[in-house]
Design a protein around this motif. Sequence first.
Motif: not given
Length: 281
Positions: A145-173
């Motif tokens: 394994f060779y080093f590639v980079k350090e990972l850092k998060l910005k203050e805000k992003g643009k990607i959304l990964a929403p898990g769980g079965t949607q029909k079972n989400w609470y309305p506010f979620h």
Amino acid sequence: MTEIISAIEKIAIEIYEAIKTKDTGKVESQNASGDVQVKLDVISDEIVEKYLLNVSSVREIISEEKEKPITKNSGKYLVAYDPLDGSSLIDVDLSVGSIFGIYENDYKGSDIKAAVYVVYGPRVEMVIARDVVEMFRLNEKTHEFYFVKELKLKEKGKILAPGGTQKNWYPFHKEMIDNFFKEGYRLRYSGGMVPDLHQILNKEGGLFAYPATTDKEKGKLRKLFEVFPFAYVYKKAGGEAVDGYRDLLSLDYENYHDTTPCFFGSKEEIRKVLNTYKENK
């Protein structure tokens, strides 16, 4: 700690070879959480156990695939791991991963000292979180394994990964998720925790959400093996990780296979999650 990281490198290489060559079918058994196992789950678990039990600094290990830990007579660290997260995605050739939480004293969120995960995809990448979060890539010719980079998060992003079965989400979620999309967030969800969280880290921001649902009030993802390790990674990368109300690393556990709702992301996305859940408590 160096000894453990070195063992995980060997584990990753051997699991990757198994993914490429071994049978991907199911076995007639379930893991400790009740999930149907595929043959590679069992093989991967055996590989991890073989290496970690030979590390002198490891006192105890526990796998998502087993009910109870295996304890040795000496050593400083406890390792909780998911040997092959997302294994059901292998037969359609999507990326999967391994997750390792390295603890001292106990398996509480506050006791985690380092976290490692591995992504098996077109390339094999390993991310190590200690003081900082570093990404390494496997050179398949040299098996190093060779080093590639350090990972850092910005203050805000643009990607959304929403898990769980949607029909079972609470309305506010659901309303919160819909609002993120209205703001221009892009859907990036494969159903694999490791590649989805890895993508958010590599793209420097966004939100991964696996909430409480009407059928799973305590969420689906497991504290020791999945949630605490990734919470540690995200916080060390400059992000946040919460259950909707509290820092995930402030949580304790009662059972080795306890689950919890979880949100991982940049500070801005997590701020919105906390505000939404506070208003709907």
